[in-house]
Write an enzyme that holds these catalytic residues in place. Sequence first.
Site, short mmCIF file in Angstrom:
data_model
loop_
_atom_site.label_atom_id
_atom_site.label_comp_id
_atom_site.label_asym_id
_atom_site.label_seq_id
_atom_site.Cartn_x
_atom_site.Cartn_y
_atom_site.Cartn_z
N LYS A 207 -2.42 12.86 -4.41
CA LYS A 207 -1.05 12.77 -4.52
C LYS A 207 -0.64 12.52 -6.10
CE LYS A 207 0.55 9.56 -1.86
NZ LYS A 207 0.97 8.27 -1.24
N LYS B 250 -7.08 2.01 -4.41
CA LYS B 250 -6.47 1.36 -3.29
C LYS B 250 -7.12 0.11 -3.34
CE LYS B 250 -2.87 2.35 -0.78
NZ LYS B 250 -1.66 2.84 -1.34
N SER C 74 6.22 4.22 -10.44
CA SER C 74 5.01 3.40 -10.99
C SER C 74 4.58 3.91 -12.21
CB SER C 74 3.81 3.28 -9.96
OG SER C 74 4.35 2.40 -8.89
#
Length: 424
Positions: free
Chosen positions: A101, A113, A356
């Site tokens: 991504k 993650k 972000s």
Amino acid sequence: MMSLSYEMENSGAWQTYLAQINRVAPYLEEDLIPFINTLKRPKRALIVDVPIVMDDGSIQHFEGYRVQHNLSRGPGKGGIRYHPDVELNEVMALSAWMTIKTAVLNLPYGGAKGGIRVDPRKLSPRELERLTRRFTTEISPIIGPQTDIPAPDVGTNADIMGWMMDTYSTIKGHTVTGVVTGKPVHLGGSLGRVRATGRGVFVTGLEVAKKINLALEGSRIAVQGFGNVGSEAAYLFHKANAKVVCVQDHTGTIFNADGMNVKQLQDYVAIHKGVAGFPDATLIEDEAFWAVEMDILIPAALEGQITPERAQKLTAKLVLEGANGPTYPDAEDILLQRQIMIVPDVLCNAGGVTVSYFEWVQDMASYFWTEEEINERLDKLMIKAVEDVWHTADDKDCSLRTAAYILACERILKARKERGIFPG
């Protein structure tokens, strides 16, 4: 809601990711092929025990994870998930999708993650804070603003990011706002961050709808998941005069063929913690969701939702993947055979990581932008990414997902090749 037998047979999210990587391999330049296995293995996986004292004085233990999949293009970036089904296979896949991504959007990050296997709704606010602070302490050796930057995900929010930032800063002895993103605005968070992922789903959906000549006004929208992503995407489509006819979350599935007032539904969910019982809609069976007459489907819940069986039922012309990994590869084959366009998760829901990135940049500079500036920058990057992926798909005669992976893998593997393998 999930087809558990199908998921068990197909080994879950990590196997879905590996299948996606295998599909892109034939399209890559020959000199990059020797490096492709770096995408099939996470760089680092940390499993931690998270003991906390509960409000009743007992001690409970929870299992936590932080996986850094690939750091070739920069520090790790990815959310922290609190959910009872969190396990290593899932976190590995989510970290890998973050690698892809960030590369699709050409952000200077790798993928990471984390998560804890817990139902946050069963903890008191004080227990939740203790859990977060202990978990942050356990993973603190491998996170940091130049190393790995967590963010909110399923089951976490701005308050939890604030506790993580404060705990990490206490360990370091000074305030480190850039260690996490998605924080409260007065702790160095960015305006527009909470709505960013849903806005990205809307922006990419709008652009692709134009390309396939799907009129947005009056189109029927079905949304699975009504958290930050699903509710904001639904609201923006509603404002664009589309009809949100069906919504599903953990409490049930509601339907109104004439469309719902999404703002009223958001207000209802804020009070009742779910869509079930919303007075302007009818409660239907969960599985009936997949056969509802719709033009656009937004799966914005968890991974592994669109199975081959459900893919056969769908009436949608366009699928916007607000969640990570909602579509199994063989279900995608069925959708593509049926000429249903899919905007893949690594493009469609990248609005969150993009803002972000903006938050991280603002923290590093100690200079903050207006929400209008942030939305303008977000829209520009998302539209550019849609154009890049669309042109690649057209050039290579492949799906949008494969095109996104071609772009991402070329960027990641060229970085890996140019950095070299140490020691040589």
